[in-house]
Design a protein around this motif. Sequence first.
Motif, PDB file in Angstrom:
ATOM      1  N   ASP A   1       0.853  -1.198   0.000  1.00  0.00           N
ATOM      2  CA  ASP A   1       0.000   0.000   0.000  1.00  0.00           C
ATOM      3  C   ASP A   1       0.885   1.242   0.000  1.00  0.00           C
ATOM      4  N   ASP A   2       0.925   1.936  -1.122  1.00  0.00           N
ATOM      5  CA  ASP A   2       1.798   3.104  -1.268  1.00  0.00           C
ATOM      6  C   ASP A   2       1.510   4.211  -0.257  1.00  0.00           C
ATOM      7  N   ARG A   3       0.331   4.210   0.320  1.00  0.00           N
ATOM      8  CA  ARG A   3      -0.021   5.241   1.287  1.00  0.00           C
ATOM      9  C   ARG A   3       0.708   5.065   2.618  1.00  0.00           C
ATOM     10  N   ILE A   4       1.101   3.837   2.925  1.00  0.00           N
ATOM     11  CA  ILE A   4       1.633   3.573   4.271  1.00  0.00           C
ATOM     12  C   ILE A   4       2.885   2.686   4.338  1.00  0.00           C
ATOM     13  N   LYS A   5       3.253   2.051   3.222  1.00  0.00           N
ATOM     14  CA  LYS A   5       4.331   1.065   3.303  1.00  0.00           C
ATOM     15  C   LYS A   5       5.662   1.657   3.783  1.00  0.00           C
ATOM     16  N   HIS A   6       5.877   2.961   3.510  1.00  0.00           N
ATOM     17  CA  HIS A   6       7.142   3.594   3.898  1.00  0.00           C
ATOM     18  C   HIS A   6       7.359   3.640   5.413  1.00  0.00           C
ATOM     19  N   PHE A   7       6.274   3.572   6.178  1.00  0.00           N
ATOM     20  CA  PHE A   7       6.434   3.575   7.629  1.00  0.00           C
ATOM     21  C   PHE A   7       7.151   2.322   8.125  1.00  0.00           C
ATOM     22  N   PHE A   8       7.126   1.295   7.301  1.00  0.00           N
ATOM     23  CA  PHE A   8       7.702   0.016   7.716  1.00  0.00           C
ATOM     24  C   PHE A   8       9.110  -0.201   7.186  1.00  0.00           C
ATOM     25  N   ASP A   9       9.641   0.795   6.471  1.00  0.00           N
ATOM     26  CA  ASP A   9      11.041   0.729   6.029  1.00  0.00           C
ATOM     27  C   ASP A   9      11.926   0.650   7.262  1.00  0.00           C
ATOM     28  N   GLY A  10      12.875  -0.267   7.259  1.00  0.00           N
ATOM     29  CA  GLY A  10      13.815  -0.335   8.360  1.00  0.00           C
ATOM     30  C   GLY A  10      13.273  -1.007   9.610  1.00  0.00           C
TER      31      GLY A  10
ATOM     32  N   SER B   1      -0.268  10.231  10.509  1.00  0.00           N
ATOM     33  CA  SER B   1      -1.473  11.035  10.720  1.00  0.00           C
ATOM     34  C   SER B   1      -2.741  10.228  10.475  1.00  0.00           C
ATOM     35  N   ARG B   2      -3.862  10.919  10.638  1.00  0.00           N
ATOM     36  CA  ARG B   2      -5.173  10.283  10.507  1.00  0.00           C
ATOM     37  C   ARG B   2      -5.340   9.520   9.186  1.00  0.00           C
ATOM     38  N   GLU B   3      -4.860  10.090   8.081  1.00  0.00           N
ATOM     39  CA  GLU B   3      -5.035   9.435   6.790  1.00  0.00           C
ATOM     40  C   GLU B   3      -4.327   8.071   6.773  1.00  0.00           C
TER      41      GLU B   3
ATOM     42  N   GLN C   1      -7.319   5.882  18.060  1.00  0.00           N
ATOM     43  CA  GLN C   1      -6.799   6.913  17.151  1.00  0.00           C
ATOM     44  C   GLN C   1      -5.982   7.938  17.925  1.00  0.00           C
ATOM     45  N   GLN C   2      -6.524   8.390  19.044  1.00  0.00           N
ATOM     46  CA  GLN C   2      -5.820   9.394  19.838  1.00  0.00           C
ATOM     47  C   GLN C   2      -4.480   8.869  20.341  1.00  0.00           C
ATOM     48  N   ASP C   3      -4.476   7.613  20.767  1.00  0.00           N
ATOM     49  CA  ASP C   3      -3.241   7.038  21.297  1.00  0.00           C
ATOM     50  C   ASP C   3      -2.201   6.837  20.198  1.00  0.00           C
ATOM     51  N   VAL C   4      -2.612   6.191  19.095  1.00  0.00           N
ATOM     52  CA  VAL C   4      -1.677   5.929  18.002  1.00  0.00           C
ATOM     53  C   VAL C   4      -1.141   7.235  17.426  1.00  0.00           C
ATOM     54  N   LEU C   5      -2.010   8.234  17.288  1.00  0.00           N
ATOM     55  CA  LEU C   5      -1.612   9.505  16.671  1.00  0.00           C
ATOM     56  C   LEU C   5      -1.053  10.499  17.692  1.00  0.00           C
ATOM     57  N   ASN C   6      -0.911  10.035  18.949  1.00  0.00           N
ATOM     58  CA  ASN C   6      -0.356  10.876  20.016  1.00  0.00           C
ATOM     59  C   ASN C   6      -1.068  12.238  20.111  1.00  0.00           C
ATOM     60  N   GLN C   7      -2.367  12.184  20.110  1.00  0.00           N
ATOM     61  CA  GLN C   7      -3.158  13.421  20.198  1.00  0.00           C
ATOM     62  C   GLN C   7      -3.590  13.686  21.630  1.00  0.00           C
TER      63      GLN C   7
END
Length: 123
Positions: free
Chosen positions: A27-36, A79-81, A117-123
């Motif tokens: 998923d191009d929207r999120i896969k970069h978060f898992f680099d490394g 972020s939320r998206e 959502q609040q916890d994961v997004l540190n809001q």
Amino acid sequence: STLFDKLGGSAGVELAVDKFYDRVLSDDRIKHFFDGVDMKRQRAHQRAFLTYAFGGASHYNGRHLREAHQQLVKERGLSREHFNAVAEDLIATLQEMGVSQDLIDEVAAVVAAPQNQQDVLNQ
Ligand code: HEM
């Protein structure tokens, strides 16, 4: 019984983990978060994520999720998206597995709960 039981316990979760993992990583929207992020750790993450989502574990409290994603929020713009994209991939995975819409709705309500959502997004 919990969603975890209804979905087939650990065997059901194992199958869902493989499929969810493939979907997130392509998923191009999120896969970069898992680099490394190392493979073993990542698989453990997906398993924890789904077991939690299905009510098979309750030991990931808000504080744990907040800490686990703090760097991603502060340094990589989580972020939320992105949160919504992950939820969407989970729902698509369950649909692909033939899970009933009733169960999928239950899972979505748990995963997309405001507290998460609040916890994961540190809001
Ligand atoms: C780590 C759960 C949303 C990306 C983790 C861990 C858990 C978890 C349990 C492991 C924490 C640890 O053992 O230290 C969840 C739950 C979510 C969620 C329940 C939503 C309700 C997301 C989202 C993203 C994401 C939206 C990115 C799009 C990651 C990454 C790690 C991680 C990359 C590894 C961080 C590291 O190794 O430093 N998550 N997560 N998660 N999560 Fe999530």
